[in-house]
Design an enzyme around this catalytic site. Structure first.
Site, PDB file in Angstrom:
ATOM      1  N   GLN A   1      -1.558 -36.182  25.158  1.00 40.48           N
ATOM      2  CA  GLN A   1      -1.058 -35.949  26.489  1.00 40.48           C
ATOM      3  C   GLN A   1      -1.576 -34.759  26.798  1.00 40.48           C
ATOM      4  OE1 GLN A   1       3.231 -36.523  24.759  1.00 40.48           O
ATOM      5  NE2 GLN A   1       3.520 -37.340  26.649  1.00 40.48           N
TER       6      GLN A   1
ATOM      7  N   HIS B   1       1.171 -42.610  21.145  1.00 41.37           N
ATOM      8  CA  HIS B   1       0.148 -41.782  21.980  1.00 41.37           C
ATOM      9  C   HIS B   1      -1.190 -41.702  21.217  1.00 41.37           C
ATOM     10  CE1 HIS B   1       2.581 -40.848  25.438  1.00 41.37           C
ATOM     11  NE2 HIS B   1       3.596 -40.199  24.951  1.00 41.37           N
TER      12      HIS B   1
ATOM     13  N   CYS C   1       9.373 -40.242  28.458  1.00 44.68           N
ATOM     14  CA  CYS C   1       8.007 -39.766  28.217  1.00 44.68           C
ATOM     15  C   CYS C   1       7.757 -38.657  29.297  1.00 44.68           C
ATOM     16  CB  CYS C   1       7.060 -40.901  28.277  1.00 44.68           C
ATOM     17  SG  CYS C   1       5.404 -40.351  27.912  1.00 44.68           S
ATOM     18  N   LEU C   2       7.189 -37.607  28.747  1.00 42.74           N
ATOM     19  CA  LEU C   2       6.461 -36.502  29.662  1.00 42.74           C
ATOM     20  C   LEU C   2       5.331 -36.937  30.366  1.00 42.74           C
ATOM     21  CD1 LEU C   2       7.081 -33.308  27.296  1.00 42.74           C
ATOM     22  CD2 LEU C   2       8.710 -34.139  29.013  1.00 42.74           C
TER      23      LEU C   2
ATOM     24  N   GLY D   1       9.428 -34.026  22.104  1.00 38.90           N
ATOM     25  CA  GLY D   1       8.184 -34.352  21.349  1.00 38.90           C
ATOM     26  C   GLY D   1       6.823 -34.124  22.475  1.00 38.90           C
TER      27      GLY D   1
ATOM     28  N   HIS E   1       7.058 -43.029  18.637  1.00 39.33           N
ATOM     29  CA  HIS E   1       6.572 -42.920  19.918  1.00 39.33           C
ATOM     30  C   HIS E   1       5.451 -42.023  20.307  1.00 39.33           C
ATOM     31  CE1 HIS E   1       7.637 -42.193  24.686  1.00 39.33           C
ATOM     32  NE2 HIS E   1       6.761 -41.097  24.377  1.00 39.33           N
ATOM     33  N   GLU E   2       5.496 -40.823  19.249  1.00 43.80           N
ATOM     34  CA  GLU E   2       4.301 -39.671  19.535  1.00 43.80           C
ATOM     35  C   GLU E   2       2.983 -40.411  18.828  1.00 43.80           C
ATOM     36  OE1 GLU E   2       4.635 -37.790  21.466  1.00 43.80           O
ATOM     37  OE2 GLU E   2       6.887 -37.630  21.707  1.00 43.80           O
TER      38      GLU E   2
HETATM   39  O1  K1U Z   1       6.030 -37.871  24.029  1.00 48.89           O
HETATM   40  C1  K1U Z   1       6.699 -37.493  25.010  1.00 48.89           C
HETATM   41  O2  K1U Z   1       6.314 -37.773  26.372  1.00 48.89           O
HETATM   42  C2  K1U Z   1       8.085 -36.716  24.769  1.00 48.89           C
HETATM   43  C3  K1U Z   1       9.297 -37.556  24.900  1.00 48.89           C
HETATM   44  C4  K1U Z   1       9.635 -37.997  23.725  1.00 48.89           C
HETATM   45  C5  K1U Z   1      10.740 -39.049  23.371  1.00 48.89           C
HETATM   46  C6  K1U Z   1      11.950 -39.033  24.105  1.00 48.89           C
HETATM   47  C7  K1U Z   1      12.830 -39.910  23.895  1.00 48.89           C
HETATM   48  C8  K1U Z   1      12.638 -41.295  23.015  1.00 48.89           C
HETATM   49  C9  K1U Z   1      11.288 -41.233  22.504  1.00 48.89           C
HETATM   50  C10 K1U Z   1      10.470 -40.250  22.537  1.00 48.89           C
HETATM   51  C11 K1U Z   1      10.192 -36.606  25.620  1.00 48.89           C
HETATM   52  O3  K1U Z   1      10.768 -35.630  25.253  1.00 48.89           O
HETATM   53  S1  K1U Z   1      10.930 -37.292  27.256  1.00 48.89           S
HETATM   54  C12 K1U Z   1      12.307 -36.070  27.381  1.00 48.89           C
HETATM   55  C13 K1U Z   1      13.278 -36.146  26.931  1.00 48.89           C
HETATM   56  O4  K1U Z   1      13.724 -37.242  26.154  1.00 48.89           O
HETATM   57  C14 K1U Z   1      14.437 -34.927  26.786  1.00 48.89           C
HETATM   58  C15 K1U Z   1      14.389 -33.869  27.190  1.00 48.89           C
HETATM   59  C16 K1U Z   1      15.128 -32.943  27.283  1.00 48.89           C
HETATM   60  C17 K1U Z   1      16.115 -33.238  26.516  1.00 48.89           C
HETATM   61  C18 K1U Z   1      16.488 -34.160  25.713  1.00 48.89           C
HETATM   62  C19 K1U Z   1      15.376 -35.227  25.742  1.00 48.89           C
HETATM   63 ZN    ZN Z   2       5.471 -40.041  25.590  1.00 52.66          ZN
END
Ligand code: K1U
Ligand code: ZN
Length: 186
Positions: free
Chosen positions: A61, A147, A101-102, A56, A143-144
């Site tokens: 972000q 943000h 979260c990225l 996501g 979560h998004e």
């Molecule tokens: O909003 C963001 O920073 C993105 C975030 C989204 C998210 C993940 C997990 C739970 C709630 C919201 C991410 O993508 S973090 C990376 C991640 O979870 C992932 C990366 C690669 C493969 C699978 C998962």
């Molecule tokens: Zn996030």
């Protein structure tokens, strides 16, 4: 076809803001019109999310303070979902999920959110739709949308945990800056 190849060629990977950057606390404004600049931003955000990799990304972000989020929770990474001006109109139940979260790289913590939600939004063509989501998709949408409201998931944690994460992230940012200046000096 040629147009698609040209737009693919010009797609860009955007810089992601890192917690505790104060810009992550900006409240996003609604999108007035889904025009070419919005579609361009969607393409760049998708490129950025797949490259990270993540499931996501919110416009906040990438320092664009408009109500736009993208999500792809598929295994095959070919099911991009776009939500413009998203609104949660109902919530049900509770679930715990270890979120990432990225904007807070390397940190995974448990957060309690609604199990299922009903969300209303515009799609990439500006068409209104309603979606019922549960499980990971529901977690990711919540979560998004946080943000877009200027809220980062670490704000659900205790002040002690949040402070530890903040200090770890500040140290990480300083190391990145030092590495960058070392490369410039060579
Ligand atoms: O909003 C963001 O920073 C993105 C975030 C989204 C998210 C993940 C997990 C739970 C709630 C919201 C991410 O993508 S973090 C990376 C991640 O979870 C992932 C990366 C690669 C493969 C699978 C998962
Ligand atoms: Zn996030």
């Amino acid at each position: 076809m040629i147009f698609k190849e040209i737009t693919d060629f010009f797609m860009a990977i955007l810089d992601i803001l890192n917690y505790p950057d104060p810009r992550l606390h900006t409240v996003a404004k609604p999108v007035k019109e889904v025009d070419a600049s919005i579609r361009r931003l969607i393409a760049d955000m998708a490129e950025t999310m797949y490259d990270a990799p993540g499931i996501g990304l919110a416009a906040t972000q990438v320092n664009q303070h408009i109500q736009l989020i993208i999500i792809d929770t598929s295994e095959t990474k070919d099911q991009l979902q776009v939500f413009i001006n998203p609104k949660i109109i109902s919530k049900n139940g509770e679930q715990d999920y270890e979120e990432g979260c990225l904007s807070v790289p390397g940190i995974y913590e448990n957060v309690t959110r609604a199990e299922s939600i009903k969300v209303e939004a515009l799609d990439k063509d500006g068409k209104k739709f309603t979606l019922n989501a549960s499980g990971l998709l529901s977690v990711c949408i919540q979560h998004e949308i946080d943000h877009l409201l200027g809220k980062v998931f670490v704000e659900y944690l205790s002040p002690l945990k949040r402070n530890r994460i903040k200090n770890k992230m500040l140290k990480y940012s300083r190391e990145i800056d030092q590495n960058r200046s070392r490369h410039v000096n060579i």
